[in-house]
Design a protein around this motif. Sequence first.
Motif, mmCIF file in Angstrom:
data_model
loop_
_atom_site.group_PDB
_atom_site.id
_atom_site.type_symbol
_atom_site.label_atom_id
_atom_site.label_comp_id
_atom_site.label_asym_id
_atom_site.label_seq_id
_atom_site.Cartn_x
_atom_site.Cartn_y
_atom_site.Cartn_z
ATOM 1 N N ASP A 175 0.820 -1.212 0.000
ATOM 2 C CA ASP A 175 0.000 0.000 0.000
ATOM 3 C C ASP A 175 0.860 1.271 0.000
ATOM 4 O OD1 ASP A 175 -2.356 1.411 -0.111
ATOM 5 O OD2 ASP A 175 -2.617 1.491 2.074
ATOM 6 N N THR A 177 2.091 4.597 -2.494
ATOM 7 C CA THR A 177 1.730 5.358 -3.690
ATOM 8 C C THR A 177 2.873 6.285 -4.087
ATOM 9 O OG1 THR A 177 -0.616 5.312 -3.070
ATOM 10 C CG2 THR A 177 0.065 6.968 -4.694
ATOM 11 N N THR A 183 -0.221 3.075 -7.355
ATOM 12 C CA THR A 183 -0.130 2.525 -6.006
ATOM 13 C C THR A 183 0.195 1.044 -6.089
ATOM 14 O OG1 THR A 183 -1.734 4.092 -5.086
ATOM 15 C CG2 THR A 183 -1.385 2.052 -3.869
ATOM 16 N N GLU A 185 -0.146 -2.140 -4.231
ATOM 17 C CA GLU A 185 -0.995 -2.574 -3.131
ATOM 18 C C GLU A 185 -0.450 -3.811 -2.418
ATOM 19 O OE1 GLU A 185 -4.756 -3.107 -5.032
ATOM 20 O OE2 GLU A 185 -5.267 -0.962 -4.946
#
Length: 297
Positions: A175, A177, A183, A185
Amino acid sequence: TYRTHESSQEVVRRILEEPDDLFNLAFQPVEQYTFPTGEQLTLYGRRFEPTEPGLAAEDYHLLLESLIEPDGDGDAVLLAAPDQAYMMGLLMPEEGAVSISPLTGPDDKQLATLAEDHDRLFLVRHNIEQVDPDGQIEAWLRENLIAGSDIWLNSLRVTPFVTMGDGEPVETAVDVTWVDGPTLETVEWIPTTTVGDAVTPGGALAVDLFWSQSDETQRKVSLQLLSPDGTLVAQNDQEIQAGDEGQRFVLLIPHSVQPGEYPLTAAVYDPASGERFLLEDGADRLVIDGVGVGQNR
Protein backbone atom coordinates in the motif's frame (compact mmCIF):
# COMPACT_ATOMS: atom_id res chain seq x y z
CA THR A 1 41.82 -40.24 -37.93
CA TYR A 2 38.84 -42.40 -37.05
CA ARG A 3 41.09 -45.40 -36.51
CA THR A 4 43.64 -43.67 -34.30
CA HIS A 5 41.94 -40.99 -32.18
CA GLU A 6 39.38 -41.97 -29.55
CA SER A 7 37.70 -38.55 -29.66
CA SER A 8 37.17 -38.87 -33.42
CA GLN A 9 35.81 -42.38 -33.00
CA GLU A 10 33.29 -41.09 -30.45
CA VAL A 11 32.13 -38.31 -32.79
CA VAL A 12 31.63 -40.75 -35.66
CA ARG A 13 29.81 -43.20 -33.37
CA ARG A 14 27.35 -40.48 -32.28
CA ILE A 15 26.70 -39.44 -35.87
CA LEU A 16 26.05 -43.01 -36.97
CA GLU A 17 24.13 -44.28 -33.94
CA GLU A 18 22.37 -41.33 -32.28
CA PRO A 19 19.69 -39.62 -34.39
CA ASP A 20 19.20 -36.97 -31.66
CA ASP A 21 22.84 -35.89 -31.77
CA LEU A 22 23.26 -32.17 -32.55
CA PHE A 23 24.92 -32.97 -35.87
CA ASN A 24 22.05 -35.17 -37.03
CA LEU A 25 19.50 -32.55 -36.01
CA ALA A 26 21.24 -30.00 -38.21
CA PHE A 27 22.33 -32.21 -41.13
CA GLN A 28 21.01 -35.16 -43.11
CA PRO A 29 22.79 -37.60 -45.46
CA VAL A 30 22.30 -36.75 -49.14
CA GLU A 31 24.79 -38.99 -50.91
CA GLN A 32 27.02 -41.97 -50.11
CA TYR A 33 30.14 -43.12 -51.94
CA THR A 34 31.93 -46.47 -51.65
CA PHE A 35 35.67 -46.67 -52.33
CA PRO A 36 37.39 -49.74 -53.88
CA THR A 37 38.75 -50.50 -50.40
CA GLY A 38 35.19 -50.89 -49.10
CA GLU A 39 35.36 -47.69 -47.04
CA GLN A 40 32.38 -45.36 -47.33
CA LEU A 41 32.09 -41.58 -47.57
CA THR A 42 28.77 -39.93 -46.67
CA LEU A 43 27.93 -36.40 -47.83
CA TYR A 44 25.63 -34.45 -45.50
CA GLY A 45 23.52 -31.40 -46.25
CA ARG A 46 21.83 -28.88 -43.95
CA ARG A 47 18.24 -29.62 -42.94
CA PHE A 48 17.31 -25.91 -42.91
CA GLU A 49 17.25 -22.99 -45.31
CA PRO A 50 20.41 -20.86 -45.60
CA THR A 51 20.59 -18.11 -42.98
CA GLU A 52 22.88 -15.13 -42.42
CA PRO A 53 25.80 -16.85 -40.67
CA GLY A 54 27.47 -13.63 -39.51
CA LEU A 55 24.33 -12.25 -37.85
CA ALA A 56 23.31 -15.61 -36.39
CA ALA A 57 26.77 -16.26 -35.00
CA GLU A 58 26.80 -12.86 -33.31
CA ASP A 59 23.42 -13.51 -31.69
CA TYR A 60 24.45 -16.91 -30.40
CA HIS A 61 27.70 -15.44 -29.09
CA LEU A 62 25.55 -13.04 -27.06
CA LEU A 63 23.56 -16.00 -25.77
CA LEU A 64 26.72 -17.69 -24.56
CA GLU A 65 28.15 -14.51 -23.03
CA SER A 66 25.07 -13.03 -21.36
CA LEU A 67 22.91 -15.99 -20.30
CA ILE A 68 25.07 -19.07 -20.03
CA GLU A 69 27.38 -18.89 -17.04
CA PRO A 70 30.44 -21.17 -16.97
CA ASP A 71 29.30 -22.63 -13.63
CA GLY A 72 25.66 -22.80 -14.72
CA ASP A 73 24.88 -26.18 -13.19
CA GLY A 74 21.11 -26.57 -13.11
CA ASP A 75 20.51 -24.63 -16.35
CA ALA A 76 19.45 -26.12 -19.66
CA VAL A 77 19.27 -24.45 -23.07
CA LEU A 78 16.43 -25.94 -25.12
CA LEU A 79 17.07 -26.13 -28.87
CA ALA A 80 14.12 -26.91 -31.11
CA ALA A 81 15.16 -25.93 -34.64
CA PRO A 82 17.97 -27.49 -36.71
CA ASP A 83 19.77 -24.19 -37.27
CA GLN A 84 19.89 -23.66 -33.50
CA ALA A 85 21.67 -26.99 -33.07
CA TYR A 86 24.03 -26.10 -35.90
CA MET A 87 25.06 -22.75 -34.41
CA MET A 88 25.36 -24.01 -30.83
CA GLY A 89 27.40 -26.95 -32.05
CA LEU A 90 29.85 -24.54 -33.68
CA LEU A 91 30.14 -22.11 -30.77
CA MET A 92 29.58 -24.05 -27.55
CA PRO A 93 32.77 -24.57 -25.53
CA GLU A 94 33.81 -28.15 -24.94
CA GLU A 95 33.54 -27.84 -21.16
CA GLY A 96 30.71 -26.26 -19.23
CA ALA A 97 28.10 -27.06 -16.63
CA VAL A 98 25.15 -25.93 -18.75
CA SER A 99 23.10 -28.66 -20.39
CA ILE A 100 22.42 -28.22 -24.12
CA SER A 101 19.18 -30.07 -24.79
CA PRO A 102 17.96 -30.58 -28.37
CA LEU A 103 14.22 -31.21 -28.47
CA THR A 104 12.92 -33.85 -30.84
CA GLY A 105 9.55 -32.10 -31.08
CA PRO A 106 6.57 -31.51 -28.78
CA ASP A 107 7.35 -34.35 -26.34
CA ASP A 108 5.73 -33.91 -22.91
CA LYS A 109 7.80 -36.72 -21.40
CA GLN A 110 11.10 -35.18 -22.54
CA LEU A 111 10.06 -31.74 -21.27
CA ALA A 112 8.98 -33.17 -17.91
CA THR A 113 12.35 -34.91 -17.50
CA LEU A 114 14.21 -31.70 -18.32
CA ALA A 115 12.09 -29.73 -15.84
CA GLU A 116 12.73 -32.32 -13.14
CA ASP A 117 16.49 -32.31 -13.70
CA HIS A 118 17.03 -28.53 -13.99
CA ASP A 119 16.13 -25.35 -12.10
CA ARG A 120 15.97 -23.10 -15.16
CA LEU A 121 15.20 -23.80 -18.82
CA PHE A 122 16.05 -21.31 -21.58
CA LEU A 123 13.92 -21.85 -24.70
CA VAL A 124 15.59 -20.54 -27.88
CA ARG A 125 12.72 -19.35 -30.09
CA HIS A 126 14.42 -18.71 -33.45
CA ASN A 127 12.74 -20.83 -36.17
CA ILE A 128 11.00 -22.99 -33.54
CA GLU A 129 7.90 -23.06 -35.75
CA GLN A 130 9.78 -25.39 -38.10
CA VAL A 131 9.34 -28.26 -35.65
CA ASP A 132 6.48 -26.98 -33.50
CA PRO A 133 4.04 -24.98 -35.66
CA ASP A 134 1.24 -25.26 -33.07
CA GLY A 135 3.34 -23.97 -30.17
CA GLN A 136 2.92 -27.11 -28.06
CA ILE A 137 6.41 -26.87 -26.54
CA GLU A 138 5.85 -23.36 -25.21
CA ALA A 139 2.31 -24.23 -24.07
CA TRP A 140 3.60 -27.13 -21.95
CA LEU A 141 6.36 -25.02 -20.44
CA ARG A 142 3.97 -22.18 -19.55
CA GLU A 143 1.48 -24.56 -18.00
CA ASN A 144 3.99 -26.43 -15.85
CA LEU A 145 6.71 -23.87 -15.09
CA ILE A 146 7.05 -20.17 -14.26
CA ALA A 147 7.66 -18.12 -17.42
CA GLY A 148 9.97 -15.11 -17.30
CA SER A 149 10.02 -12.13 -19.65
CA ASP A 150 11.43 -12.67 -23.15
CA ILE A 151 15.10 -11.81 -23.55
CA TRP A 152 16.14 -10.37 -26.93
CA LEU A 153 19.72 -10.81 -28.07
CA ASN A 154 19.61 -8.82 -31.31
CA SER A 155 17.27 -10.98 -33.41
CA LEU A 156 17.48 -14.01 -31.11
CA ARG A 157 14.54 -14.43 -28.73
CA VAL A 158 15.00 -16.53 -25.58
CA THR A 159 12.32 -17.24 -22.97
CA PRO A 160 13.42 -18.39 -19.50
CA PHE A 161 11.31 -20.86 -17.53
CA VAL A 162 11.79 -21.57 -13.83
CA THR A 163 10.78 -24.67 -11.94
CA MET A 164 8.22 -24.17 -9.19
CA GLY A 165 9.12 -24.75 -5.57
CA ASP A 166 7.13 -26.36 -2.79
CA GLY A 167 4.61 -24.44 -0.75
CA GLU A 168 1.97 -21.79 -1.39
CA PRO A 169 2.46 -18.17 -2.51
CA VAL A 170 2.99 -15.71 0.37
CA GLU A 171 1.19 -12.35 0.21
CA THR A 172 2.61 -9.13 1.68
CA ALA A 173 0.56 -5.92 1.95
CA VAL A 174 2.49 -2.83 0.77
CA ASP A 175 0.00 0.00 0.00
CA VAL A 176 2.55 2.58 -1.20
CA THR A 177 1.73 5.36 -3.69
CA TRP A 178 4.14 7.26 -5.92
CA VAL A 179 3.56 11.02 -6.29
CA ASP A 180 1.45 11.50 -9.47
CA GLY A 181 1.89 7.78 -10.01
CA PRO A 182 0.45 4.35 -9.27
CA THR A 183 -0.13 2.53 -6.01
CA LEU A 184 1.56 -0.79 -5.26
CA GLU A 185 -0.99 -2.57 -3.13
CA THR A 186 0.32 -6.08 -2.62
CA VAL A 187 3.32 -8.31 -3.38
CA GLU A 188 2.81 -12.06 -3.73
CA TRP A 189 5.92 -14.22 -3.45
CA ILE A 190 5.90 -17.31 -5.70
CA PRO A 191 7.85 -20.35 -4.46
CA THR A 192 10.83 -21.30 -6.64
CA THR A 193 14.02 -23.26 -6.00
CA THR A 194 15.14 -22.54 -2.44
CA VAL A 195 17.42 -23.76 0.32
CA GLY A 196 15.48 -23.40 3.52
CA ASP A 197 13.88 -19.95 3.28
CA ALA A 198 16.57 -18.50 1.00
CA VAL A 199 16.65 -18.18 -2.78
CA THR A 200 19.29 -20.36 -4.39
CA PRO A 201 22.14 -18.92 -6.49
CA GLY A 202 21.41 -20.03 -10.03
CA GLY A 203 17.69 -20.05 -9.26
CA ALA A 204 15.11 -17.31 -9.59
CA LEU A 205 12.94 -14.94 -7.62
CA ALA A 206 9.33 -14.75 -8.82
CA VAL A 207 6.83 -12.20 -7.51
CA ASP A 208 3.42 -10.90 -8.54
CA LEU A 209 2.85 -7.16 -8.08
CA PHE A 210 -0.72 -5.86 -7.68
CA TRP A 211 -1.20 -2.26 -8.84
CA SER A 212 -3.89 0.41 -8.99
CA GLN A 213 -3.68 3.56 -11.13
CA SER A 214 -5.82 6.69 -11.19
CA ASP A 215 -5.20 7.42 -14.88
CA GLU A 216 -4.06 5.82 -18.14
CA THR A 217 -0.59 7.39 -18.20
CA GLN A 218 2.02 4.93 -19.47
CA ARG A 219 4.54 4.08 -16.78
CA LYS A 220 7.13 1.37 -16.35
CA VAL A 221 8.53 -0.25 -13.25
CA SER A 222 12.03 -1.61 -12.77
CA LEU A 223 12.11 -4.42 -10.22
CA GLN A 224 15.70 -4.84 -9.07
CA LEU A 225 17.55 -7.12 -6.70
CA LEU A 226 20.57 -5.31 -5.30
CA SER A 227 23.63 -6.56 -3.46
CA PRO A 228 24.27 -5.27 0.08
CA ASP A 229 26.58 -2.59 -1.39
CA GLY A 230 23.95 -1.45 -3.91
CA THR A 231 25.30 -3.23 -7.00
CA LEU A 232 22.66 -4.48 -9.40
CA VAL A 233 22.25 -8.27 -9.27
CA ALA A 234 19.09 -8.91 -11.30
CA GLN A 235 16.49 -6.74 -13.01
CA ASN A 236 13.14 -7.01 -14.81
CA ASP A 237 11.45 -3.94 -16.38
CA GLN A 238 7.82 -3.98 -17.53
CA GLU A 239 5.05 -1.55 -18.33
CA ILE A 240 2.77 -1.33 -15.29
CA GLN A 241 -0.45 -3.32 -15.61
CA ALA A 242 -3.11 -2.51 -13.04
CA GLY A 243 -6.02 -4.81 -12.28
CA ASP A 244 -7.15 -7.79 -10.27
CA GLU A 245 -4.51 -10.07 -11.79
CA GLY A 246 -1.01 -9.78 -10.41
CA GLN A 247 1.80 -8.73 -12.74
CA ARG A 248 4.44 -11.47 -12.83
CA PHE A 249 8.13 -10.60 -12.51
CA VAL A 250 10.95 -13.14 -12.64
CA LEU A 251 14.49 -12.24 -11.61
CA LEU A 252 17.23 -14.70 -12.61
CA ILE A 253 19.77 -15.06 -9.80
CA PRO A 254 23.38 -15.45 -11.02
CA HIS A 255 25.27 -18.55 -9.93
CA SER A 256 28.08 -16.33 -8.67
CA VAL A 257 25.96 -14.49 -6.08
CA GLN A 258 27.31 -14.82 -2.54
CA PRO A 259 25.04 -15.73 0.39
CA GLY A 260 23.51 -12.76 2.18
CA GLU A 261 20.54 -10.41 2.46
CA TYR A 262 19.67 -8.63 -0.78
CA PRO A 263 17.16 -5.73 -0.96
CA LEU A 264 14.38 -6.02 -3.54
CA THR A 265 13.47 -2.58 -4.89
CA ALA A 266 10.91 -1.09 -7.28
CA ALA A 267 11.41 2.12 -9.26
CA VAL A 268 8.58 3.65 -11.34
CA TYR A 269 9.64 5.77 -14.32
CA ASP A 270 8.50 7.49 -17.50
CA PRO A 271 9.42 5.15 -20.41
CA ALA A 272 9.91 8.11 -22.77
CA SER A 273 12.32 10.16 -20.65
CA GLY A 274 13.56 7.58 -18.15
CA GLU A 275 12.78 10.03 -15.33
CA ARG A 276 11.75 8.34 -12.11
CA PHE A 277 8.61 9.14 -10.14
CA LEU A 278 9.20 9.95 -6.49
CA LEU A 279 7.66 8.54 -3.35
CA GLU A 280 6.09 10.85 -0.80
CA ASP A 281 9.33 10.84 1.23
CA GLY A 282 11.31 11.98 -1.83
CA ALA A 283 12.96 8.61 -2.53
CA ASP A 284 13.11 7.45 -6.16
CA ARG A 285 12.67 3.78 -5.36
CA LEU A 286 10.80 1.59 -2.89
CA VAL A 287 12.60 -1.06 -0.87
CA ILE A 288 9.99 -3.83 -0.83
CA ASP A 289 11.81 -6.32 1.36
CA GLY A 290 15.07 -8.12 1.96
CA VAL A 291 15.64 -11.37 0.08
CA GLY A 292 17.83 -14.04 1.59
CA VAL A 293 20.21 -15.74 -0.83
CA GLY A 294 21.56 -19.04 0.50
CA GLN A 295 24.38 -21.41 -0.35
CA ASN A 296 24.36 -23.04 -3.76
CA ARG A 297 23.21 -26.63 -3.70
